[in-house]
Every structure is written in C-alpha cells, then in structure tokens.
Design an enzyme around this catalytic site. Structure first.
Site, PDB file in Angstrom:
ATOM      1  N   HIS A  49       0.795  -1.238   0.073  1.00  0.00           N
ATOM      2  CA  HIS A  49      -0.179   0.162   0.023  1.00  0.00           C
ATOM      3  C   HIS A  49       0.685   1.132   0.075  1.00  0.00           C
ATOM      4  CE1 HIS A  49       0.246  -1.161   4.450  1.00  0.00           C
ATOM      5  NE2 HIS A  49       0.563   0.095   4.508  1.00  0.00           N
TER       6      HIS A  49
HETATM    7  P1  TYD Z   1      -2.679  -3.623   7.882  1.00  0.00           P
HETATM    8  O1  TYD Z   1      -2.483  -2.651   6.805  1.00  0.00           O
HETATM    9  O2  TYD Z   1      -2.421  -4.753   6.443  1.00  0.00           O
HETATM   10  O3  TYD Z   1      -0.656  -4.413   7.989  1.00  0.00           O
HETATM   11  P2  TYD Z   1       0.680  -3.696   7.006  1.00  0.00           P
HETATM   12  O4  TYD Z   1       1.021  -2.705   7.564  1.00  0.00           O
HETATM   13  O5  TYD Z   1       1.344  -4.575   7.217  1.00  0.00           O
HETATM   14  O6  TYD Z   1       0.245  -3.807   5.521  1.00  0.00           O
HETATM   15  O7  TYD Z   1      -2.931  -3.549   8.791  1.00  0.00           O
HETATM   16  C1  TYD Z   1      -3.458  -3.930   9.631  1.00  0.00           C
HETATM   17  C2  TYD Z   1      -5.315  -4.783  10.474  1.00  0.00           C
HETATM   18  O8  TYD Z   1      -4.506  -3.887  12.008  1.00  0.00           O
HETATM   19  C3  TYD Z   1      -5.858  -3.770   9.670  1.00  0.00           C
HETATM   20  O9  TYD Z   1      -7.394  -4.275  10.056  1.00  0.00           O
HETATM   21  C4  TYD Z   1      -5.626  -2.617  10.323  1.00  0.00           C
HETATM   22  C5  TYD Z   1      -5.487  -2.722  11.633  1.00  0.00           C
HETATM   23  N1  TYD Z   1      -4.609  -1.462  11.647  1.00  0.00           N
HETATM   24  C6  TYD Z   1      -5.167  -0.525  12.472  1.00  0.00           C
HETATM   25  O10 TYD Z   1      -6.430  -1.116  13.232  1.00  0.00           O
HETATM   26  N2  TYD Z   1      -3.893   0.338  13.018  1.00  0.00           N
HETATM   27  C7  TYD Z   1      -3.235   0.527  13.029  1.00  0.00           C
HETATM   28  O11 TYD Z   1      -2.252   1.222  13.151  1.00  0.00           O
HETATM   29  C8  TYD Z   1      -2.821  -0.124  11.798  1.00  0.00           C
HETATM   30  C9  TYD Z   1      -1.193   0.091  11.282  1.00  0.00           C
HETATM   31  C10 TYD Z   1      -3.249  -1.243  11.212  1.00  0.00           C
END
Ligand code: TYD
Length: 132
Positions: A49
């Site tokens: 992302h």
């Molecule tokens: P995700 O964006 O998939 O993680 P990565 O950084 O590895 O791509 O996030 C995983 C899950 O955690 C998703 O459901 C969103 C949640 N999340 C929060 O609730 N708060 C946060 O600060 C972050 C970074 C993720």
C-alpha cells in the site's frame, strides 16, 4: 524516492545500548501513533500500500526484513536488520515487506492516527496518482 535510512544516535557503554526517539527532534515529525509488527511468517508479504499524507519511521527492533520501495517509476530494496537504523517513508511511496526472519519485530512511528481512508491499497490507483 521519498524514503531515507536514518542513523540513530546510540548511547552505549559496558551495560548495553540505548536509543532515544523524540518527535520533531531526531524523528522528523510529531509522533501521533506507534504500532508494532511481530509473529511474522517468512513466506508472507505485508504492506502493499501507499499513503496519501502519512510519514513513518520503521525500526527492526529484532530480526530482519526487506522493504521494496516504489515511487511509481523506480523500485529499490532496503534491508532493515538493526535497531539503530530507522527507515523513513514519506507520502506517495508504495511499500512491500517480505523475507521476514523468524522473530522479526518491527516498530513503526507514525505522524497521524490510523485512518483507512488515508491508504491507497490498489496499485493501479497508486500509479494513476503519482503519474498525474
Ligand atoms: P495492514 O495495513 O494490513 O498491515 P501492514 O502494515 O502490514 O500492511 O493492517 C492490518 C490490520 O490492522 C488492518 O485490519 C488494519 C489494522 N490497523 C489498525 O487498526 N491500526 C493501525 O495503526 C494499523 C497500522 C493497522
């Protein structure tokens, strides 16, 4: 490329080492949020992302993983494998994390609260945004 590796100042002596992180000082933004990633699996990639406005500093507190950083024109890879290096990633950078070592622990300092609307999770949408 809107990223850079930052050397953290280490206070070390015979007892061990200490690093202090302060918003708007050695961290180039006000820290609004801290999250960490652990219990990762080597075969699984994360990230995939970009962010519209968010700035982050990522530190591998333990273990290692590889970041692929992509500004829509160029892709570069960076290994994070030391707790005294911070990876700054600014807006407009597509990032993927892969090759997690077992036990890898990433700490992330973020400039904004969590806001899913601030994410770009579709690569074509990301490319359309940066090539505008
Ligand atoms: P995700 O964006 O998939 O993680 P990565 O950084 O590895 O791509 O996030 C995983 C899950 O955690 C998703 O459901 C969103 C949640 N999340 C929060 O609730 N708060 C946060 O600060 C972050 C970074 C993720």
């Amino acid at each position: 490329m809107n990223y850079k590796l930052i050397d953290m100042k280490v206070f070390g002596d015979e007892r061990g080492k200490l690093i202090s992180l302060e918003g708007n000082k050695n961290i180039p933004f006000e820290i609004k949020r801290v999250y960490y990633i652990f219990d990762t699996i080597p075969d699984f990639e994360r990230g995939k992302h970009a962010h519209k406005n968010l700035e982050q500093i990522i530190v591998a507190m333990d273990g290692a993983c590889q970041f692929v950083l992509d500004d829509g024109k160029t892709k570069e890879t960076v290994w994070l494998n030391r707790p005294d290096k911070g990876l700054y990633i600014g807006p407009g950078m597509w990032r993927e994390m892969r090759h997690f070592s077992y036990g890898c622990k990433l700490m992330v300092l973020a400039s904004t609260y969590y806001d899913e609307k601030e994410y770009i999770r579709d690569y074509d949408e990301f490319l359309a945004g940066v090539n505008r």
